[in-house]
Design a protein around this motif. Structure first.
Motif, PDB file in Angstrom:
ATOM      1  N   PRO A  82      -7.999  -3.978  -1.915  1.00  0.00           N
ATOM      2  CA  PRO A  82      -7.351  -4.304  -3.197  1.00  0.00           C
ATOM      3  C   PRO A  82      -6.674  -3.090  -3.832  1.00  0.00           C
ATOM      4  N   SER A  83      -5.695  -3.366  -4.688  1.00  0.00           N
ATOM      5  CA  SER A  83      -5.010  -2.300  -5.430  1.00  0.00           C
ATOM      6  C   SER A  83      -4.481  -2.876  -6.732  1.00  0.00           C
ATOM      7  N   MET A  84      -3.884  -2.005  -7.543  1.00  0.00           N
ATOM      8  CA  MET A  84      -3.227  -2.410  -8.780  1.00  0.00           C
ATOM      9  C   MET A  84      -1.811  -1.850  -8.776  1.00  0.00           C
ATOM     10  N   THR A  85      -0.831  -2.684  -9.128  1.00  0.00           N
ATOM     11  CA  THR A  85       0.558  -2.255  -9.188  1.00  0.00           C
ATOM     12  C   THR A  85       0.954  -1.993 -10.640  1.00  0.00           C
ATOM     13  N   PHE A  86       1.473  -0.791 -10.888  1.00  0.00           N
ATOM     14  CA  PHE A  86       1.957  -0.391 -12.209  1.00  0.00           C
ATOM     15  C   PHE A  86       3.481  -0.456 -12.203  1.00  0.00           C
TER      16      PHE A  86
END
Length: 245
Positions: A82-86
């Protein structure tokens, strides 16, 4: 003549040689671990409202309802983790009460969306890809590339993702800035190396909120010690293997 012992192949089936240990079991001195796995994120229509601290108690929360990074349950850039996109405009997460004195070592697993053909982060763009910073008004402890006055090349543009590390020793002039296990300290100054604490924590932007991250973050780990070169290399390898980089 001694009898040869039999080795039963089915015993080996009990061992899973494909399991790669989580870096948190290898990296020493961890006090905070922000890892956007399922169960550690609170979502609002797929956007991150809260990123929980897996080891400490300093959860990162949304800036405002409109400025939430996007959660990716499986990101091919990080081995399906998983990751987070900014968005590079106004997404960031904050904790206003974190207080961590130096020395401190921080690891980040990240990808920049904006990168020039020459391999310079931020070149020909309007942002400077801030990964994190403290709330300190003057000389905040931070990790971003590049600074306003100076650009420096890092790596190859085809690299899908990076592992960065900042080491704040608490001693004036003694600090490190490392990307993919290569020390760039002498090429690019950053942060403030003297013995000032982290006062609050901003993920994905800077204290002044004008260097937003245009990219994704898969992990940020904070450790309350200076890691030596052997530890830095081992931690890099652990993160590299775990995220398939």
């Amino acid at each position: 003549m001694l009898a040869r012992k039999k080795i039963f192949p089915f015993y080996f089936g009990l061992l899973n040689y494909d399991t790669i240990p989580d870096p948190a079991t290898i990296i020493p001195d961890i006090v905070h671990d922000w890892n956007p796995i399922s169960g550690k994120v609170t979502l609002n229509s797929g956007n991150v409202v809260v990123l929980k601290d897996s080891i400490g108690n300093k959860n990162l929360i949304q800036n405002t309802g409109a400025n939430q990074p996007i959660w990716n349950a499986s990101d091919a850039n990080f081995g399906g983790k998983p990751s987070m996109t900014f968005d590079g405009v106004n997404d960031y997460l904050v904790n206003t009460t974190l207080s961590q004195s130096q020395p401190v070592t921080i690891y980040a697993v990240f990808k920049f969306n904006t990168i020039s053909a020459g391999g310079i982060f931020g070149d020909n763009t309007n942002n400077y890809n801030q990964l994190f910073t403290s709330f300190r008004v003057n000389n905040p402890l931070s990790m971003y590339y590049p600074m306003l006055q100076q650009f420096a090349p890092i790596g190859i543009v085809t690299t899908p993702a990076y592992i960065g590390c900042c080491v704040f020793s608490g001693t004036p002039g003694v600090y490190k800035f490392i990307i993919n296990n290569v020390d760039y300290t002498n090429l690019e100054p950053y942060g403030y190396p003297t013995n000032v604490p982290f006062s609050g924590f901003i993920l994905g932007n800077e204290y002044g909120l004008y260097r937003p991250l245009d990219g994704a973050i898969a992990r940020v780990i904070m450790c309350n010690a200076v890691h030596n070169n052997t530890q830095l290399s081992a931690s890099y390898t652990a993160l590299k293997n775990y995220y398939g980089l």
